[in-house]
Design a protein around this motif. Structure first.
Motif, PDB file in Angstrom:
ATOM      1  N   SER A  37       0.884  -1.228  -0.067  1.00 44.52           N
ATOM      2  CA  SER A  37       0.007   0.044   0.135  1.00 44.52           C
ATOM      3  C   SER A  37       0.720   1.077  -0.207  1.00 44.52           C
ATOM      4  O   SER A  37       2.259   1.238   0.293  1.00 44.52           O
ATOM      5  N   ARG A  41       1.922   7.910   6.546  1.00 44.01           N
ATOM      6  CA  ARG A  41       2.415   7.953   7.796  1.00 44.01           C
ATOM      7  C   ARG A  41       3.688   7.561   7.742  1.00 44.01           C
ATOM      8  O   ARG A  41       4.515   7.165   6.755  1.00 44.01           O
ATOM      9  N   ARG A  44       7.989   2.987  10.520  1.00 50.34           N
ATOM     10  CA  ARG A  44       8.614   2.592  11.670  1.00 50.34           C
ATOM     11  C   ARG A  44      10.066   2.116  11.374  1.00 50.34           C
ATOM     12  O   ARG A  44      10.477   1.819  10.595  1.00 50.34           O
ATOM     13  N   TYR A  53       5.548  -0.465   2.870  1.00 47.33           N
ATOM     14  CA  TYR A  53       4.595   0.408   2.217  1.00 47.33           C
ATOM     15  C   TYR A  53       5.530   1.261   1.209  1.00 47.33           C
ATOM     16  O   TYR A  53       6.616   1.378   1.128  1.00 47.33           O
ATOM     17  N   GLU A  72      -8.763   1.491  -3.811  1.00 47.36           N
ATOM     18  CA  GLU A  72      -9.405   2.109  -2.847  1.00 47.36           C
ATOM     19  C   GLU A  72      -8.305   2.905  -1.858  1.00 47.36           C
ATOM     20  O   GLU A  72      -7.479   2.526  -1.842  1.00 47.36           O
ATOM     21  N   TYR A  81      -4.116   5.883   3.658  1.00 50.66           N
ATOM     22  CA  TYR A  81      -3.650   4.566   3.145  1.00 50.66           C
ATOM     23  C   TYR A  81      -4.507   4.095   2.190  1.00 50.66           C
ATOM     24  O   TYR A  81      -5.426   4.456   2.010  1.00 50.66           O
ATOM     25  N   GLY A  82      -3.730   3.740   0.875  1.00 52.39           N
ATOM     26  CA  GLY A  82      -4.563   3.424  -0.197  1.00 52.39           C
ATOM     27  C   GLY A  82      -3.652   2.170  -0.953  1.00 52.39           C
ATOM     28  O   GLY A  82      -2.567   1.789  -0.891  1.00 52.39           O
ATOM     29  N   THR A  83      -4.630   1.391  -1.878  1.00 56.53           N
ATOM     30  CA  THR A  83      -3.981   0.309  -2.522  1.00 56.53           C
ATOM     31  C   THR A  83      -3.915   0.628  -3.825  1.00 56.53           C
ATOM     32  O   THR A  83      -4.901   0.991  -4.702  1.00 56.53           O
ATOM     33  N   GLU A 101      -3.990  -5.911   2.769  1.00 52.74           N
ATOM     34  CA  GLU A 101      -4.106  -5.871   4.085  1.00 52.74           C
ATOM     35  C   GLU A 101      -4.782  -4.403   4.134  1.00 52.74           C
ATOM     36  O   GLU A 101      -3.907  -3.496   4.184  1.00 52.74           O
ATOM     37  N   ASP A 103      -7.849  -1.643   5.935  1.00 53.53           N
ATOM     38  CA  ASP A 103      -8.560  -1.285   7.101  1.00 53.53           C
ATOM     39  C   ASP A 103     -10.101  -1.466   6.885  1.00 53.53           C
ATOM     40  O   ASP A 103     -10.309  -1.797   5.769  1.00 53.53           O
ATOM     41  N   ARG A 148      -5.547   3.761  18.437  1.00 55.23           N
ATOM     42  CA  ARG A 148      -5.668   2.534  17.767  1.00 55.23           C
ATOM     43  C   ARG A 148      -6.723   1.513  18.464  1.00 55.23           C
ATOM     44  O   ARG A 148      -7.416   0.986  17.711  1.00 55.23           O
TER      45      ARG A 148
END
Ligand code: ADP
Ligand code: 5GP
Length: 203
Positions: A37, A41, A44, A53, A72, A81-83, A101, A103, A148
């Motif tokens: 995706s 953000r 990490r 990502y 989406e 976040y997107g695909t 994966e 939401d 979260r």
């Protein structure tokens, strides 16, 4: 005769174990492709651009939406976040199974668009265990963990929309369940119709 792959949509609260289970599921299985995706953000520690990502700016993300490049997208805890669409369809056409994966909001959009897929929800055994896992992962600040956990309550309330719910209690059991679900989905008539022609042509 081409056999199109199946689309596997996996959601679940942050910390429920999606990443852990999908890694186990894909290990040694070259027929499954993981759709990377795009997100706004920050990475990490240890996350790699293009692997975990595509880390992009808000402007870049908005541009991709406008050019129709996203299958989406959703905002989750303040980030996009997107695909990316292309990767998903190219690999399905090539006969690979593709995992998203994403939401609950993103998955719900795909359901509403009538996107053919098997929709799976990864459920934590309890809220206490979810909190323990999120804290134990040690990748977010306490403030982000609270956000979260709040999002998790809403996501769990929406789990009834999915085709399957897999409780992630013992990791290997949950991976076995995922494998069984995918096997069932691949054997569904709608995904096996190509065999009718193939066998008859062969005769
Ligand atoms: P997600 O991808 O859903 O955010 P992760 O896969 O990162 O979740 O898992 C969150 C944390 O919980 C990680 O530290 C992981 O090692 C741990 N974990 C995952 N599944 C289990 C399980 N069945 N039992 C105990 N710990 C788990
Ligand atoms: P994380 O920041 O923990 O990697 O992801 C936060 C949430 O965003 C998770 O629920 C994850 O499944 C979701 N997510 C990741 N990629 C996408 C995507 O492409 N689209 C949508 N809608 N959600 C995504």
């Amino acid at each position: 005769m081409s056999n199109k792959g199946i689309l596997i949509v996996v959601s679940g609260p942050s910390g429920s174990g999606k990443g852990t289970l999908l890694q186990g599921l894909m290990q040694g299985n070259e027929r499954i492709k993981y759709s990377v995706s795009a997100t706004t953000r920050s990475p990490r520690e240890g996350e790699v651009n293009g692997k975990n990502y595509f880390f992009v700016t808000r402007e870049e993300f908005q541009q991709q939406i406008q050019s129709g490049g996203m299958l989406e997208f959703a905002t989750y805890c303040g980030n996009y976040y997107g695909t990316p669409r292309r990767y998903v369809y190219d690999n399905l056409e090539a006969g690979y199974d593709v995992i998203l994966e994403i939401d609950v909001a993103g998955a719900t959009k795909l359901m509403e668009q009538g996107e053919p897929a098997v929709y799976i929800f990864i459920m934590p055994p309890s809220m206490q265990e979810l909190k323990k896992r999120l804290v134990g992962r040690n990748t977010e600040t306490n403030e982000v963990i609270e956000k979260r956990l709040n999002a998790a309550r809403e996501e769990i309330a929406a789990a009834g929309r999915y085709n399957y719910i897999v409780v992630n209690d013992v990791i290997d059991d949950a991976i076995d369940k995922l494998k069984a679900i995918i096997l069932c989905q691949k054997c569904k008539t709608v995904n096996m119709k190509y065999m009718i022609k193939e066998v008859l042509t062969d005769a």
